[in-house]
Design a protein around this motif. Structure first.
Motif, PDB file in Angstrom:
ATOM      1  N   CYS A   3       0.673  -1.307   0.239  1.00 56.53           N
ATOM      2  CA  CYS A   3      -0.184  -0.126  -0.288  1.00 56.53           C
ATOM      3  C   CYS A   3       1.051   1.088   0.209  1.00 56.53           C
ATOM      4  O   CYS A   3       1.761   1.331   0.618  1.00 56.53           O
ATOM      5  CB  CYS A   3      -0.540   0.249   1.441  1.00 56.53           C
ATOM      6  N   ILE A  19       0.275   4.368   0.835  1.00 58.61           N
ATOM      7  CA  ILE A  19      -0.039   4.937   2.130  1.00 58.61           C
ATOM      8  C   ILE A  19       0.741   4.428   3.200  1.00 58.61           C
ATOM      9  O   ILE A  19       1.777   5.509   4.179  1.00 58.61           O
ATOM     10  CB  ILE A  19      -1.475   4.761   1.792  1.00 58.61           C
ATOM     11  N   CYS A  20       0.362   3.669   3.711  1.00 52.87           N
ATOM     12  CA  CYS A  20       0.400   2.360   5.223  1.00 52.87           C
ATOM     13  C   CYS A  20       2.429   1.646   4.954  1.00 52.87           C
ATOM     14  O   CYS A  20       2.444   1.049   5.836  1.00 52.87           O
ATOM     15  CB  CYS A  20      -0.188   1.976   5.696  1.00 52.87           C
ATOM     16  N   CYS A  69      -4.280  -0.905   0.973  1.00 53.82           N
ATOM     17  CA  CYS A  69      -5.264  -1.896   1.373  1.00 53.82           C
ATOM     18  C   CYS A  69      -6.588  -1.221   2.246  1.00 53.82           C
ATOM     19  O   CYS A  69      -7.445  -2.535   2.963  1.00 53.82           O
ATOM     20  CB  CYS A  69      -4.305  -1.395   3.208  1.00 53.82           C
ATOM     21  N   HIS A  95      -7.356   4.290   2.559  1.00 53.99           N
ATOM     22  CA  HIS A  95      -6.174   4.922   2.120  1.00 53.99           C
ATOM     23  C   HIS A  95      -6.169   5.311   0.302  1.00 53.99           C
ATOM     24  O   HIS A  95      -5.484   6.206  -0.008  1.00 53.99           O
ATOM     25  CB  HIS A  95      -4.991   3.840   2.095  1.00 53.99           C
TER      26      HIS A  95
HETATM   27 ZN    ZN Z   1      -2.991   1.752   3.210  1.00 54.44          ZN
END
Ligand code: ZN
Length: 236
Positions: free
Chosen positions: A135, A137-138, A186, A190
């Motif tokens: 992902c 973002i994370c 995810c 996100h």
């Molecule tokens: Zn994520």
């Protein structure tokens, strides 16, 4: 559509989601398909297949110097293979450099140019693949297995993951443009975070199943032998 183009052009009959069909049309306009596949000579086709098979069997491309002069240039011009610093840097769906999109099959680890490319490998090689994407973002890894039919997801660690397929102006290299916007997230949240930093970006918000269908449509024909029936024989 001429014979060669019909044979290797993506198989439109596989899609069972209208959204996938719409995404396919937005991504691969007729003009782009023609630029890729029309009048592809047997030598260039064979070189393209050999490059793809090297990624599948060795996880790495062959040396471009093994090919007759001019073949690399033609494959680059068609936006099928790109050569950087005298080496094959990518041959869709594969990237030589490590990416956020990993594919494993029969013990070989490969990297894909983008999420859709990773999801389409099983359909192209007609083998079960394990796909792992991060992902953006994370950085959570998401894993799923795509069966040898290229369409069935047999298990997914994040069934609610989203696949964003951005639609962008493609210049001479989709990897530098379109593919940068094809990511797996995810969660819907996100994806929203990522999209909020890119206001006005066009694209499609797909489920994992739709992402696999789109990847299969694009890549299934890439390794098809000239003697095998092509999409024109299957399509209506
Ligand atoms: Zn994520």
């Amino acid at each position: 559509m001429n014979k060669d183009q019909g044979r290797e052009a993506p198989n439109r009959s596989l899609a069972n989601s209208p959204k996938v069909d719409e995404a396919m049309s937005a991504l691969l306009a007729e003009a782009r398909l023609a630029a890729r596949w029309s009048d592809l000579s047997p030598d260039v086709r064979a070189a393209h297949h050999r490059i793809l098979r090297a990624y599948v069997e060795d996880g790495a491309p062959p040396n471009i110097s093994e090919f007759p002069c001019g073949i690399g240039a033609e494959l680059s011009q068609r936006d099928l293979v790109h050569i950087r610093d005298g080496k094959i840097a990518l041959a869709y769906p594969f990237s030589t450099a490590v990416t956020d999109f990993t594919v494993r099959s029969t013990g070989v680890e490969m990297h894909a140019v983008c999420a859709i490319d990773a999801l389409g490998v099983a359909a192209m090689i007609q083998r079960e693949t394990e796909v792992s994407c991060l992902c953006p973002i994370c950085r959570t890894p998401m894993a799923l297995t795509v069966a040898a039919d290229g369409l069935t997801i047999t298990n997914a660690t994040d069934p609610t993951a989203r696949v964003w397929t951005g639609v962008m102006e493609v210049g001479s290299c989709a990897a530098d443009s379109q593919c940068t916007s094809m990511r797996m997230f995810c969660s819907p949240e996100h994806l929203e975070v990522w999209r909020s930093d890119r206001p006005g970006m066009r694209g499609f918000d797909l489920t994992l199943e739709e992402g696999v269908q789109l990847g299969a449509e694009i890549f299934r024909a890439f390794l098809r032998e000239a003697a095998e029936p092509g999409p024109e024989a299957i399509d209506t």
